[in-house]
Design a protein around this motif. Structure first.
Motif, PDB file in Angstrom:
ATOM      1  N   ALA A  17       1.259  -0.316   6.311  1.00 45.88           N
ATOM      2  CA  ALA A  17       1.234  -1.131   5.094  1.00 45.88           C
ATOM      3  C   ALA A  17       0.121  -2.165   5.117  1.00 45.88           C
ATOM      4  N   SER A  18      -0.401  -2.473   3.930  1.00 45.23           N
ATOM      5  CA  SER A  18      -1.434  -3.498   3.790  1.00 45.23           C
ATOM      6  C   SER A  18      -1.367  -4.068   2.381  1.00 45.23           C
ATOM      7  N   LYS A  19      -1.994  -5.213   2.194  1.00 39.02           N
ATOM      8  CA  LYS A  19      -2.103  -5.798   0.862  1.00 39.02           C
ATOM      9  C   LYS A  19      -3.180  -5.026   0.095  1.00 39.02           C
ATOM     10  N   CYS A  20      -2.918  -4.745  -1.167  1.00 43.56           N
ATOM     11  CA  CYS A  20      -3.896  -3.995  -1.953  1.00 43.56           C
ATOM     12  C   CYS A  20      -3.542  -4.110  -3.437  1.00 43.56           C
ATOM     13  N   GLN A  21      -4.313  -3.439  -4.262  1.00 44.36           N
ATOM     14  CA  GLN A  21      -4.018  -3.416  -5.689  1.00 44.36           C
ATOM     15  C   GLN A  21      -2.867  -2.467  -5.973  1.00 44.36           C
ATOM     16  N   SER A  76       0.803  -1.224   0.000  1.00 46.54           N
ATOM     17  CA  SER A  76       0.000   0.000   0.000  1.00 46.54           C
ATOM     18  C   SER A  76       0.834   1.272   0.000  1.00 46.54           C
ATOM     19  N   GLU A  77       2.112   1.173   0.329  1.00 46.14           N
ATOM     20  CA  GLU A  77       2.961   2.366   0.335  1.00 46.14           C
ATOM     21  C   GLU A  77       3.534   2.678  -1.048  1.00 46.14           C
ATOM     22  N   TRP A  78       3.744   1.638  -1.851  1.00 50.06           N
ATOM     23  CA  TRP A  78       4.314   1.829  -3.181  1.00 50.06           C
ATOM     24  C   TRP A  78       3.218   2.207  -4.180  1.00 50.06           C
ATOM     25  N   SER A  79       3.624   2.866  -5.267  1.00 48.01           N
ATOM     26  CA  SER A  79       2.655   3.311  -6.271  1.00 48.01           C
ATOM     27  C   SER A  79       2.644   2.445  -7.514  1.00 48.01           C
ATOM     28  N   GLY A  80       3.646   1.614  -7.686  1.00 43.00           N
ATOM     29  CA  GLY A  80       3.712   0.751  -8.848  1.00 43.00           C
ATOM     30  C   GLY A  80       4.938  -0.137  -8.766  1.00 43.00           C
ATOM     31  N   LEU A  81       4.902  -1.254  -9.497  1.00 45.70           N
ATOM     32  CA  LEU A  81       6.002  -2.223  -9.489  1.00 45.70           C
ATOM     33  C   LEU A  81       6.310  -2.670 -10.902  1.00 45.70           C
ATOM     34  N   ALA A  82       7.593  -2.644 -11.253  1.00 40.99           N
ATOM     35  CA  ALA A  82       8.046  -3.179 -12.533  1.00 40.99           C
ATOM     36  C   ALA A  82       9.288  -4.022 -12.289  1.00 40.99           C
TER      37      ALA A  82
END
Length: 276
Positions: free
Chosen positions: A187-191, A150-156
């Motif tokens: 933090a949490s699990k999310c999209q 939940s803290e990050w905005s995107g992952l590549a």
């Protein structure tokens, strides 16, 4: 020639350009440090010429064999990319030319995120910090984002993943007082928008694909476009209220990667993950 600099102890001593108050006070490559489980770890921040505050930021886990940071950056497209996109670029440093995939370096990547939020020397755009992993750094990036999604905005990630990439599939970063940061760490699990590039269809890749498909609540119907061989869109039917969080994050995958990390590939990936 690129050189590693140190930020001054007192940023207030740096003169401000009164004709452009939002412009970063310094440019170049700077060494920073953060505490990770009781040990000090270094990372590097590149401030491109003309960069202004309140811009997006990429935290990069490069291949562990990158060697000297200056030579790595000068021999790659990353400086050009940061300058063209006008973003903050933070580069992690593996210890002894090897990533620790026991979870230690995932914590290191997340601590760098927290350090950036402290805004000691520059100001990034809030909630616009993206994790990128290249080569064997891809596994570290996967572990870090799974733990603190939940803290990050995107992952590549660009590179084949180790089985350890699933280390934090069921783990979430505990809430903590992150110190001098604007937001607390909850933090949490999310999209989250995800794009993964790999060479083959080994078992762990299928596991990672299924993990992010579940997190982003996407349908099984597969599409393709440009460099993405697989695109999964969020399900049309909502199982719960989306008043505060609309489902917008896709899962994108590029199969049969040829092993080259090109500027064109990173640009296309960036244009997707930065939209969310």
């Amino acid at each position: 020639m690129l050189e590693v600099k140190k930020f001054p102890v007192h940023m207030a001593d740096i003169p401000v350009d009164k004709s452009d108050m939002k412009k970063c006070l310094m440019t170049g490559l700077f060494e920073e440090s953060t505490d990770v489980n009781g040990a000090s770890r270094q990372f590097y921040t590149y401030l491109a010429p003309g960069l202004h505050y309140n811009q997006r930021c990429i935290v990069l886990a490069p291949p562990s064999d990158m060697g000297d940071i200056e030579k790595y950056l000068e021999g790659s497209f990353w400086l050009q990319f940061a300058e063209q996109q006008q973003i903050f670029l933070c580069i992690l440093k593996p210890q002894e030319n090897k990533w620790d995939i026991s979870g230690e370096d995932a914590d290191y990547m997340n601590k760098v995120y927290v350090k950036i939020q402290a805004r000691d020397f520059y100001v990034t755009m809030q909630d616009n910090i993206y994790a990128v992993g290249i080569g064997d750094g891809a596994t570290v990036a996967q572990q870090a984002v799974m733990k603190m999604t939940s803290e990050w905005s995107g992952l590549a990630t660009v590179g084949n993943l180790d089985a350890a990439a699933m280390l934090n599939a069921e783990v979430t970063q505990k809430s903590e007082d992150a110190g001098k940061v604007e937001l607390s760490l909850n933090a949490s699990k999310c999209q989250i928008p995800v794009w993964m590039v790999w060479q083959d269809q080994k078992e762990v890749h299928g596991q990672i694909r299924d993990y992010w498909k579940k997190q982003n609540d996407v349908s099984d119907e597969k599409y393709s476009c440009g460099l993405a061989d697989e695109i999964y869109f969020p399900c049309n039917v909502c199982k719960k209220s989306t008043l505060n969080e609309e489902k917008v994050s896709q899962v994108r995958i590029t199969n049969h990667w040829d092993g080259r990390v090109s500027l064109e590939l990173i640009e296309e990936i960036w244009q997707y993950i930065r939209q969310n």
